[in-house]
Scaffold this motif. Structure first.
Motif, PDB file in Angstrom:
ATOM      1  N   ALA A 206       0.813  -1.217   0.000  1.00 44.63           N
ATOM      2  CA  ALA A 206       0.000   0.000   0.000  1.00 44.63           C
ATOM      3  C   ALA A 206       0.846   1.266   0.000  1.00 44.63           C
ATOM      4  CB  ALA A 206      -0.920  -0.004   1.221  1.00 44.63           C
ATOM      5  N   ARG A 207       2.138   1.120   0.170  1.00 46.33           N
ATOM      6  CA  ARG A 207       2.995   2.294   0.337  1.00 46.33           C
ATOM      7  C   ARG A 207       2.941   3.220  -0.876  1.00 46.33           C
ATOM      8  NH1 ARG A 207       8.514   0.288   1.928  1.00 46.33           N
ATOM      9  NH2 ARG A 207       7.233  -0.527   3.628  1.00 46.33           N
ATOM     10  N   GLN A 208       2.778   2.636  -2.061  1.00 43.78           N
ATOM     11  CA  GLN A 208       2.756   3.453  -3.271  1.00 43.78           C
ATOM     12  C   GLN A 208       1.542   4.376  -3.325  1.00 43.78           C
ATOM     13  OE1 GLN A 208       2.239   0.997  -6.767  1.00 43.78           O
ATOM     14  NE2 GLN A 208       0.875  -0.413  -5.695  1.00 43.78           N
ATOM     15  N   LEU A 209       0.546   4.104  -2.474  1.00 46.51           N
ATOM     16  CA  LEU A 209      -0.661   4.924  -2.467  1.00 46.51           C
ATOM     17  C   LEU A 209      -0.513   6.159  -1.582  1.00 46.51           C
ATOM     18  CD1 LEU A 209      -3.285   2.045  -2.050  1.00 46.51           C
ATOM     19  CD2 LEU A 209      -2.483   3.118  -4.185  1.00 46.51           C
ATOM     20  N   SER A 210       0.627   6.258  -0.840  1.00 44.63           N
ATOM     21  CA  SER A 210       0.808   7.346   0.127  1.00 44.63           C
ATOM     22  C   SER A 210       1.777   8.395  -0.407  1.00 44.63           C
ATOM     23  CB  SER A 210       1.315   6.798   1.460  1.00 44.63           C
ATOM     24  OG  SER A 210       2.630   6.280   1.331  1.00 44.63           O
ATOM     25  N   SER A 211       1.956   9.437   0.391  1.00 44.46           N
ATOM     26  CA  SER A 211       2.883  10.520   0.036  1.00 44.46           C
ATOM     27  C   SER A 211       4.285  10.184   0.533  1.00 44.46           C
ATOM     28  CB  SER A 211       2.424  11.831   0.680  1.00 44.46           C
ATOM     29  OG  SER A 211       1.109  12.162   0.302  1.00 44.46           O
TER      30      SER A 211
END
Length: 311
Positions: A206-211
Motif C-alpha cells: 500500500a505504500r505506493q498509495l501514500s505521500s
C-alpha cells in the motif's frame, strides 16, 4: 631558687619578647584575604540575559542569586589557580596564548617561547575566557584529588536501583509501518483505507498509495520518545489512545505533518528494568552526584580563604 645563668641572658629575653610580639601581631592583624567580587552590573546583566535566552523568561531573584554565586566561585577558582601559577605549566594555556598573538599579528619574528612570554607580559591570560575555563577545570581537578568522592560500592548501586525503579522502568517499544498523507491529500485517505481493507493489502504493497515521508516508512522497536522525534508528540498521543494491537491497522492518525495510517507489526510492553541493564547508568549517576558533592564541599572550604563580596 635562682634561675640558670642562660635564662637570665638579655639576648634570650629579646628573642622571647620578639616571638610573642610576632604571634600577637599575626593574631591581632592577620594577613588580608584575597578579595573576589563583586560582579559588575554588566556581568550580572549578562547572566540575566543568558537565563532569559535559555528559559524564555527572566530568572527569579533566587535563581539570579544562585547564578551570581556560581560566577563568584568561578572567579575564586581562577584567582586561586593563578596564585598557584598553574597557567605556567599548562599546554592548553600555552597554545592558546600563541594563537592569541597570531590573531593580534604580534611577535612574528620571535620564537614560540619568546612569544609566550610576551603574551604573559601583556597579561593576555587574564582576559581570555577559554584560559579561564581551563584553569577552573584544572583547579577543580586538584580539589578533587585532595578530596576525592566516596567510592561507589555494590550496596549503593542496589539502594539506588530500589529507589528509582519507577523512573528506570523500560518503556513500550513499537514496530510499525506507516502510510503518510500530506495535507493536500487528506481527502484521499478514506478511499485509500477502503481499498487496503478491500484488497487486504500489506503495508509494503500500500505504500505506493501514500505521500513521500522523509523520515521513512518502517520503524522497528521504537519507544514513544523515539516515535515523537519523527512524528511529533501529538502523533504518539493519538497512537497510544487508539490502543494499538499487533497485526492490525490503526488510524488514520494526525501528526504535525498530516495524516498517517499505521500497521502495527509488534509491541513490546513496558516492563521493569533489570539491575544489569541499568547498572552502568546508576554507577555514572552516583559517581557524578558524589563528585559534585565533594567539589561543592571543597569549594566551601576554599571560600574560607577568600573575602567574597556580593555587593
Amino acid at each position: 631558687m635562682s634561675l640558670p645563668t642562660w635564662l637570665r641572658q638579655p639576648w634570650l629575653h629579646f628573642v622571647v619578647i620578639g616571638l610573642v610580639l610576632f604571634f600577637l601581631q599575626s593574631w591581632a592583624f592577620p594577613e588580608p584575604k584575597p578579595v573576589v567580587g563583586p560582579l559588575s552590573e554588566a556581568r550580572i546583566d549578562n547572566l540575566h540575559q543568558q537565563w532569559l535566552a535559555v528559559a524564555g523568561q527572566p530568572p527569579s531573584e533566587e535563581q539570579l542569586q544562585s547564578m551570581i554565586t556560581q560566577e563568584l566561585d568561578r572567579d575564586m577558582l581562577f584567582q586561586r589557580a593563578l596564585s598557584l601559577e598553574l597557567h605556567l605549566y599548562d599546554q592548553v594555556v600555552y597554545q592558546r596564548l600563541l594563537r592569541n598573538l597570531d590573531f593580534l599579528g604580534m611577535g612574528q619574528d620571535l620564537s614560540d617561547q619568546e612569544r609566550y612570554q610576551q603574551a604573559l607580559d601583556m597579561r593576555l591570560h587574564l582576559g581570555d575566557e577559554v584560559i579561564k575555563r581551563r584553569m577552573i577545570q584544572v583547579m577543580e581537578q586538584l580539589l578533587l584529588a585532595a578530596r576525592p568522592p566516596a567510592e561507589v560500592i555494590e550496596a549503593d548501586i542496589a539502594a539506588e536501583f530500589a529507589a528509582r525503579q519507577d523512573e528506570l522502568r523500560r518503556p513500550p517499544r513499537y514496530s510499525i509501518e506507516q502510510l503518510y498523507f500530506s495535507r493536500e491529500r487528506e481527502d484521499e485517505v478514506v478511499d485509500v483505507v477502503e481499498r487496503i481493507q478491500r484488497e487486504n493489502l500489506s503495508a509494503a504493497e500500500a505504500r505506493q498509495l501514500s505521500s513521500p515521508f522523509l523520515p521513512g516508512y518502517v520503524f522497528r522497536a521504537q519507544t514513544p520518545d523515539q516515535l515523537a522525534r519523527n512524528f511529533g508528540a501529538a502523533f504518539v498521543m493519538n497512537f497510544q489512545e487508539a490502543a494499538p494491537q499487533p497485526g492490525q491497522w490503526v488510524g488514520p492518525l494526525r501528526s504535525t505533518y498530516g495524516l498517517h495510517y499505521v500497521w502495527v507489526e509488534s509491541i513490546e510492553p513496558a516492563r521493569d528494568a533489570t539491575l544489569d541493564e541499568v547498572r552502568p547508568q546508576l554507577e555514572r549517576d552516583l559517581y557524578s552526584r558524589r563528585r559534585a558533592e565533594a567539589l561543592a564541599a571543597a569549594i566551601d572550604d576554599l571560600r574560607e580563604q577568600f573575602e567574597v563580596r556580593r555587593s
